[in-house]
Enzyme design. Structure first.
Site: not given
Length: 554
Positions: A85, A137, A82
């Site tokens: 991102k 997230s 993640s």
């Protein structure tokens, strides 16, 4: 000629590598010092060794100077989880209006992995989605942002283009969330590096909204009202979401700006963040780490602030590729006028055949020299064959006077000096320059050819016969000699015409005082006007092009 061309081509092929652009020796983004895979720092600076942590790769960098103070396998490729991102955020923040509203699709709502919680019947702003992306997230928020941007594929393409623009060349994105198990993605299909994550954070810190999203600790997430809220008459429900960044909450790190963490079973732990102390900002990134990496993140930040002033540089965080500059256009007054070159009437425009660096002039000189040389060799061959040399410009073959003509036979065998046998070429041509003996124009008119008498005289001679006929009948050898002389004279006249044609061509090529657009008339070309008027050259595109006389064609 073929050997010469082959030699020139061979020389060009041999010289070309000397001017080729040399290959760039430094192909490692950020500097050659970042090409190692172990712990990297400037040992000559006298600083302590950087932290030895379990993460497979990390970077410690000074934001203000761009110096990388220490690193471990900075360009190694790993799954980013993640932490990717952050690339989604810096790509879409400049493209989307934070107040824009949208309803997510069922695909976005059903995204696997961590989710912020969304409903297809509810409307969210882009600002809501970015908070859910970087704080919670949320994989569902990542898919919804891609939909708000026009779709998944264009958003992925823009993410990879943005990575290339900031020179994060170790990064390839296949999802906006960084998820690597739905669908399953190998490290070859989706990857990043510790160096690239630090570059992405550096770019994100230039965006105020990015700083706001990664630095938020709590946010009121909108949602449809539940049953109790509806009973109370509320039309809007919701709940608070908190950040996953442990350096912002709980045991907060002093001066922490914020960051983004990630975790999957394949990628393991990843994190990128930044903190500021005493006006200096340190960026750290780590990748492929154990699940509890927060203590390692603190040690990297501490070493960066402690050794920043003394540590040497092992590389740099490069700047993004600058956008292409628009072409500058000159004002109308400053533009140079467009000049159209027209070929002269008597030849091609040699400028079209020019080569760079004076090659056109050299080519023209070679062509003229070859032409003159060929003409000279032809004239020399004619002279060696017994033909008379060409006369100077403006001259004539010989003058002919009817008073000197005689029907008497050649008594001494010298047809050149005997006035009784005029040269067959001694025919006055109209339009030739006047002689210098002061004769009147009437005396210079064309006289009948003594070899070919006028019609009346021919009739009388047919009846009476010429003295020469009688002699030829009596002496066949003398008649045969006379015919041989006449044949030789005809051949000499033909050679003389050929020499004159060559001289005229040479004068035309060398520009021997010829007027532009006017073709000099040949010595045996009949005049169409006054004696001194030259004939105009006929353009190939003119209606008279097909009817030009032989002299013009030559």
């Amino acid at each position: 000629m073929r050997r010469t061309l082959i030699a020139i081509l061979t020389l060009c092929v041999g010289i070309a590598p000397l001017y080729a652009t040399p290959a760039q020796a430094d192909t490692v983004v950020g500097g050659p010092g970042l090409s190692g895979h172990g712990y990297l720092w400037d040992r000559s600076s006298g600083v302590s060794a950087p932290p030895h942590i379990q993460a497979s790769a990390y970077v410690i960098a000074d934001l203000e100077t761009g110096r990388i103070l220490a690193a471990k396998d900075p360009h190694g490729h790993y799954r980013p989880a993640s932490a990717l991102k952050t690339l989604t955020a810096i790509t879409l923040i400049p493209r989307l209006d934070p107040a824009k509203k949208m309803k997510p699709s069922q695909t976005a709502v059903n995204a696997s992995g961590s989710a912020v919680g969304m409903d297809t019947k509810w409307t969210y702003t882009v600002s809501d989605l970015f908070h859910g992306l970087l704080m919670q997230s949320g994989n569902d928020a990542a898919m919804a942002l891609a939909e708000a941007n026009g779709g998944l594929k264009p958003s992925i393409d823009q993410m990879n283009a943005e990575a290339h623009r900031i020179q994060a060349l170790d990064t390839v994105a296949r999802t906006p969330s960084g998820l690597d198990d739905d669908p399953p993605l190998t490290v070859a299909q989706q990857h990043s590096s510790a160096y690239d994550l630090a570059l992405i954070m550096k770019q994100g810190l230039t965006l105020p909204d990015f700083r706001k999203y990664v630095g938020a600790t709590l946010y009121d997430w909108p949602a449809p009202p539940d049953k109790k809220e509806r009973e109370k008459g509320r039309k809007t429900g919701g709940y608070q979401i908190g950040t996953h960044d442990h350096l912002l909450v709980g045991n907060r790190y002093k001066g922490m700006i914020g960051g983004k963490n990630g975790w999957t079973s394949h990628a393991l732990g990843s994190f990128v963040g930044a903190a500021t102390r005493n006006g200096h900002t340190i960026i750290i990134s780590l990748i492929h780490a154990q699940s509890d990496f927060w203590g390692d993140a603190r040690s990297l930040l501490d070493w960066g602030f402690d050794e920043r002033a003394k540590a040497g540089s092992v590389g740099t965080l490069v700047d993004p590729i600058p956008p292409p500059q628009p072409k500058k256009t000159l004002p109308a007054a400053a533009k140079r006028p467009h000049i159209v070159r027209v070929s002269p009437a008597d030849g091609p425009d040699w400028r079209k055949f020019g080569l760079a660096g004076g090659g056109g002039t050299a080519l023209l000189a070679i062509v003229i020299g070859l032409t003159i040389g060929v003409r000279r060799r032809r004239r020399a061959a004619l002279v060696s064959a017994g033909a008379p040399p060409p006369l100077p410009s403006g001259g004539h073959v010989r003058t002919f006077s009817p008073e000197t003509a005689s029907d008497a036979p050649d008594t001494d065998g010298d047809a050149e000096t005997d006035p009784g046998v005029p040269h067959p070429g001694d025919v006055k041509v109209a339009g030739t320059p006047p002689s210098s003996d002061g004769e009147s124009p009437a005396a210079r008119q064309t006289a009948p050819n003594p070899v070919q008498p006028a019609d009346g005289e021919r009739a009388v001679r047919d009846e009476e016969g010429s003295p020469g006929d009688a002699e030829r009948e009596e002496d066949p050898a003398a008649g045969e000699a006379e015919r041989t002389v006449l044949d030789a004279d005809h051949e000499a006249a033909d050679a003389e015409r050929t020499a004159w044609d060559g001289a005229s061509a040479v004068r035309a090529v060398a520009g021997d005082g010829a007027e532009e657009g006017v073709r000099p008339r040949g010595p045996f070309e009949p005049s169409e006007g006054p004696d001194t008027a030259p004939s105009r050259a006929v353009d190939d595109d003119s209606p008279d092009a097909d009817t030009r006389d032989d002299e013009t064609a030559r």
